[in-house]
Structures are given as C-alpha cells and as structure tokens.
Design an enzyme around this catalytic site. Structure first.
Site, PDB file in Angstrom:
ATOM      1  N   ARG A   1       0.864  -1.175   0.000  1.00 27.43           N
ATOM      2  CA  ARG A   1       0.000   0.000   0.000  1.00 27.43           C
ATOM      3  C   ARG A   1       0.898   1.221   0.000  1.00 27.43           C
ATOM      4  O   ARG A   1       1.968   1.222   0.633  1.00 27.43           O
ATOM      5  CB  ARG A   1      -0.888   0.035   1.260  1.00 27.43           C
TER       6      ARG A   1
ATOM      7  N   GLU B   1      -4.324   7.424  -4.998  1.00 25.48           N
ATOM      8  CA  GLU B   1      -4.329   6.728  -6.294  1.00 25.48           C
ATOM      9  C   GLU B   1      -5.520   7.211  -7.083  1.00 25.48           C
ATOM     10  O   GLU B   1      -6.640   7.138  -6.558  1.00 25.48           O
ATOM     11  CB  GLU B   1      -4.451   5.208  -6.090  1.00 25.48           C
TER      12      GLU B   1
ATOM     13  N   HIS C   1      -1.916   0.325  -9.605  1.00 24.37           N
ATOM     14  CA  HIS C   1      -2.457  -0.660  -8.656  1.00 24.37           C
ATOM     15  C   HIS C   1      -3.108  -1.829  -9.411  1.00 24.37           C
ATOM     16  O   HIS C   1      -4.317  -2.037  -9.346  1.00 24.37           O
ATOM     17  CB  HIS C   1      -3.462   0.004  -7.703  1.00 24.37           C
TER      18      HIS C   1
END
Ligand SMILES: O=C(O)C(=O)CO
Length: 347
Positions: free
Chosen positions: A260, A289, A308
């Site tokens: 993360r 993000e 991601h």
C-alpha cells in the site's frame, strides 16, 4: 427476469419462484476505475440489484432501507460511519482483494456488519507483479521501450546499462502469502533472499526458497539490492519506510512496493530519489491513487509507476467477483461466510 423452471438452481430463479426480491447491493459505479466491470454485469445482475453510489445519493429515502450489502473495490465506495448509519439493513461488506486497510472493522462490527475479502486468489498475480516491477526496473524496460520507439533510436549512452538480477540480494518486508510467492519466484532468478515478517516462517519454508530471516529490518535494508514491500498496512507499518530507512539502503538499491502506498513516506521517497540516496523505485501503489498529474514522482526518470494492478488479470478478477458474490449470498442467508475477515492478517 425469466425463470427457467421449478428445479432450476439459479439464485435469481429460486428467489423469483419464492416470490422474493433480489438483494440490493451498493457498488461504487459501473465501468469506472473502482466500479463493476461491464464484463461482470451479466453475472451480477442475475443475482443482485446493483445500485451505484450516484443512484443511492439521488434516491436515498427509498434505497437506504433496501441495501443489504456493499461491494467494495479497494477504497471505493468510501465506507464511513455516515454511510453505515444510513443503511439500517446492511449485513455484509464484500471487499475485493486481500488488503482491508480501507475498512474500519470495529465500526462495521459495532453495527453488526460482517466483512469478507478474497485473499488467496490475488496472491499469485500480485507476486508476479512484484517480480515484473523488479525486472522492469533492473533492466530499464520502460526507458528501453521509450528509446526503441523514439526517432533517435541509435542513441545509446554509456551510462545507460541496467543491473543484474541473478546473484543480487532481495529483501522482502512482509512474508505472508504474497511475499512468500515473490520469494519462490526470486529463487528461480537465482537471487539471495532476506526477509522480515511479524512471525518467522517455519524452517522448512525458509529453506525451500533459501530465505534468511532478519529480526530487525535495518540489516535487511543495508544488505539488499532490491527491497520489496509486501506488508499489510496497519498502524505499525504506516510510513514504515521513511527518510531514516531510505538512508540505510544502498545508493544502488531499488525500492519496490506492491503493498500500500502509505507504507512509504512518499515525500521522503521523492527526496531520496531526487538526491540519489537510492537508485530507483518501482511502485504499483501510491497515495493517493491515482497521483495528481503534477506530482513529483511522475516526473522522475528513475521511477516506474503502475496503477495498482497487482490482481488485474482476467481470470483473477473473475474469481474475485465470484468469491465476493458467494460471500454476500452466504452472509444474507445467515450461513457461514466464506473468507470472512475477523482480524488483520499478513498479506
Ligand atoms: O489484493 C489487494 O489488496 C491488492 O492490492 C492487490 O494488488
């Protein structure tokens, strides 16, 4: 909906025949980044009334009592007390992937809401992603591509060479299922492996991949050519890698993050990369993000960033949807919930 007949086992048909309404499931959106994929719509619409956040906000009075489940991709929709409070019949939150740092388990449990995730199906792809980032950074794949497609493709500066992966030391922070799968892959690439984890792995698991346990992370940071983050985000791992830790790393080392974004102090990372405190970074996760388009990380040559996509393969995303559906159906039927989350575990 068309019902197939009395003996049909489709959830939708059973419910139709029993004169029941399909469950209302809140989703972020459809076809957008954190929403339901259009490919999965047919499957989901046979089982649920999908309600997007936009629809919910436009028709709160009617929908708030109807919604009994939320389908969450990483951190969307945002599940805060205001939302939970507004849904008196909410029974289950089904979360995609392994990380559940976007959920307040205490809050949800205080409202009697159960939580599930999909921890196992994502591990292979996410480990592949870690290895892909490591290789891409070491062998300068992105810059190489840019060079190959540029009009000036003959230009090949002497200082352009990459670094060898074979024989290099990989330090893995977080040796849960994903970290261990990275170690299996790194072994095949003839890397030396150090690792740190809350709990030391069994001796036979360590020797199967040739991994050496480091009780303290400082030694791992000092010795590694590549440091890969696969820890669960918790208050203990929040900004685990800051200025001090980056300064402990070799100036020739690369930081890879598949965990993360918040495990790294991003401002300290930018500074370390600008000042060549470390050589490079390869990040599948950041905060926020996506990053704002003017973020300094996006301007650095020694950084690779992906959006991601650790679990983003066709097959895995399908299984994730099937598993989330299975958990919602079990939760609403009062049955034991497959992959129910009761506590934070290693990734
Ligand atoms: O499963 C997760 O939580 C991931 O972030 C995979 O990339």
């Amino acid at each position: 909906f068309e019902t197939c007949g009395k003996d049909c086992s489709h959830q939708v048909c059973r419910m139709e025949l029993a004169g029941q309404e399909l469950p209302y499931v809140l989703v972020d959106s459809i076809g957008e980044r954190f929403g339901v994929y259009e490919d999965h719509l047919g499957f989901l619409k046979k089982r649920f009334h999908l309600i997007t956040m936009k629809e919910y906000l436009e028709n709160k009075t009617f929908l708030s009592k109807k919604i009994s489940a939320i389908y969450v991709w990483y951190h969307r929709p945002v599940i805060n007390e205001e939302l939970v409070q507004s849904l008196p019949n909410l029974k289950i939150v089904a979360s995609a992937g392994v990380g559940i740092d976007h959920l307040d388990l205490k809050l949800l449990s205080s409202y009697g809401v159960k939580v599930s995730n999909t921890p196992f199906v994502v591990s292979t792809d996410t480990a592949d992603m870690g290895m892909a980032l490591l290789l891409a950074s070491a062998r300068r794949l992105v810059e190489g591509h840019e060079m190959a497609v540029s009009p000036d493709t003959e230009y090949f500066p002497a200082d352009w060479l990459g670094v060898e992966v074979s024989g290099a030391t990989l330090g893995i922070l977080g040796m849960g299922t994903i970290g261990y799968k990275v170690a299996e892959r790194a072994k095949a690439f003839e890397m030396k492996i150090l690792y740190h984890n809350r709990n030391q792995r069994k001796k036979e698991e360590e020797s199967a991949v040739g991994a050496v346990y480091c009780k303290k992370i400082d030694y791992l940071l000092q010795q590694s050519d590549f440091v890969l983050l696969a820890v669960t985000l918790t208050p203990q791992t929040h900004k685990l890698i800051g200025k001090r830790e980056l300064e402990l790393m070799k100036p020739t080392a690369t930081l890879i993050n598949i965990s993360r974004g918040l495990v790294v102090d991003q401002d300290a990372l930018v500074e370390a990369l600008q000042n060549k405190v470390i050589k490079a970074a390869a990040l599948d996760v950041t905060y926020p993000e996506p990053l704002p388009r003017d973020h300094p990380l996006l301007k650095l040559k020694n950084v690779i960033i992906t959006p991601h996509i650790g679990s983003a393969t066709k097959k895995t995303r399908w299984v994730m949807v099937e598993e989330m559906t299975e958990s919602i159906e079990a939760g609403l039927a009062g049955l034991p919930i497959p992959r129910e989350v009761l506590e934070l575990k290693d990734m």
